[in-house]
Design an enzyme around this catalytic site. Structure first.
Site, PDB file in Angstrom:
ATOM      1  N   HIS A  55       0.846  -1.194   0.000  1.00 49.90           N
ATOM      2  CA  HIS A  55       0.000   0.000   0.000  1.00 49.90           C
ATOM      3  C   HIS A  55       0.876   1.236   0.000  1.00 49.90           C
ATOM      4  O   HIS A  55       0.645   2.177  -0.742  1.00 49.90           O
ATOM      5  CB  HIS A  55      -0.926  -0.001   1.222  1.00 49.90           C
ATOM      6  CG  HIS A  55      -1.848   1.172   1.274  1.00 49.90           C
ATOM      7  ND1 HIS A  55      -2.797   1.332   2.252  1.00 49.90           N
ATOM      8  CD2 HIS A  55      -1.979   2.261   0.477  1.00 49.90           C
ATOM      9  CE1 HIS A  55      -3.458   2.466   2.061  1.00 49.90           C
ATOM     10  NE2 HIS A  55      -2.973   3.051   0.988  1.00 49.90           N
ATOM     11  N   GLU A 102       1.418   8.407  -3.748  1.00 43.85           N
ATOM     12  CA  GLU A 102       2.314   7.932  -2.701  1.00 43.85           C
ATOM     13  C   GLU A 102       3.620   8.737  -2.684  1.00 43.85           C
ATOM     14  O   GLU A 102       4.150   9.034  -1.609  1.00 43.85           O
ATOM     15  CB  GLU A 102       2.612   6.438  -2.900  1.00 43.85           C
ATOM     16  CG  GLU A 102       1.423   5.531  -2.639  1.00 43.85           C
ATOM     17  CD  GLU A 102       0.927   5.625  -1.207  1.00 43.85           C
ATOM     18  OE1 GLU A 102       1.752   5.527  -0.278  1.00 43.85           O
ATOM     19  OE2 GLU A 102      -0.288   5.816  -1.005  1.00 43.85           O
ATOM     20  N   HIS A 106       4.070  10.937   0.590  1.00 43.99           N
ATOM     21  CA  HIS A 106       4.990  10.274   1.506  1.00 43.99           C
ATOM     22  C   HIS A 106       6.447  10.273   1.015  1.00 43.99           C
ATOM     23  O   HIS A 106       7.370  10.450   1.809  1.00 43.99           O
ATOM     24  CB  HIS A 106       4.540   8.835   1.750  1.00 43.99           C
ATOM     25  CG  HIS A 106       3.140   8.723   2.268  1.00 43.99           C
ATOM     26  ND1 HIS A 106       2.786   9.128   3.534  1.00 43.99           N
ATOM     27  CD2 HIS A 106       2.005   8.255   1.681  1.00 43.99           C
ATOM     28  CE1 HIS A 106       1.490   8.916   3.715  1.00 43.99           C
ATOM     29  NE2 HIS A 106       0.999   8.390   2.606  1.00 43.99           N
TER      30      HIS A 106
END
Length: 250
Positions: A55, A102, A106
């Site tokens: 994920h 992502e 992040h």
């Protein structure tokens, strides 16, 4: 007029809290696996994977640290075949939008570390750790496999702890009526040297997060909650028939 003033104050608190949150340097990375069957039951997609997929690879502090550092799939072209298999976009398989999200949310924060300061370093390190950990293999060693029976949460935790020597964070989707919960996500943590470490928060992290509840509440959209140790855990097999089980609370 009074309501406008209250709105402006709340907006200032939110922006200030998010800014404060982003200033803290991260101390660990969370390699987050999700179970495709659970995710796709929630999101109404097709789970074509019979193994845990990635994920994300998330620093424990910081969100969207550099909005000007745009995602460029050409920089990870050699990784794309592997990413489609082990870090797939379950909702839009042909798209790169999941990896873009992502990276921007992040990866730009993880990139504060020299070992992760490029898109290629960030995604390749996540894949490297994913294969090294082999979450499916760790669970299978303890005969924990997808099936129609229920497990105890402690059985899953102990299986992972025996393989890795650290405490994971296991998240579930509550079942209808609270009779069971469905495992959906497992987090394994590493430190800045990419050595395994417990996912539970240290006292320092708890102190930081005391003032960061608002950003977490507003930015969390996973649908998962930390599993309840007193409730049986369902680990659904691929393409299982869920009618009558009901993943969600009534």
């Amino acid at each position: 007029m009074k309501s406008i003033a209250i709105f402006l104050v709340l907006g200032y608190v939110l922006v200030s809290s998010v800014d404060m949150y982003s200033r803290h340097d991260w101390t660990k990375l969370i390699l987050t696996h999700h179970w495709p069957e659970t995710f796709c039951t929630m999101e109404h997609c097709t789970a074509n994977f019979s193994y845990w997929t990635l994920h994300g690879f998330w620093p424990n502090s910081g969100i969207s640290c550099n909005s000007s550092w745009h995602f460029d799939p050409s920089l990870i072209e050699d990784l794309l075949p592997e990413m489609r298999k082990f870090w797939p976009d379950l909702l839009q398989p042909a798209s790169t939008s999941f990896w873009k999200h992502e990276w921007q949310k992040h990866g730009t924060c993880a990139a504060k570390d020299e070992d992760l300061n490029s898109q290629h370093k960030y995604f390749s390190k996540a894949l490297e750790l994913y294969h090294k950990l082999d979450l499916d293999g760790a669970l299978k060693k303890s005969q924990i496999v997808p099936c129609e029976k229920y497990y105890k949460l402690g059985d899953l935790e102990e299986s992972i702890m025996r393989s890795y020597g650290v405490t994971p964070k296991i998240q579930c989707v509550p079942g209808k009526g609270g009779q069971f919960q469905t495992v959906g996500q497992i987090e394994i943590c590493v430190d800045k040297q990419f050595q395994l470490t417990n996912c539970e928060k240290t006292s320092k992290e708890l102190q930081i997060s005391d003032n960061e509840v608002l950003p977490f509440v507003l930015l969390s959209r996973s649908g998962f909650t930390v599993c309840d140790p007193s409730v049986p855990v369902y680990y659904p097999p691929l393409s299982a028939e869920h009618k009558g089980r009901g993943f969600f609370k009534a």
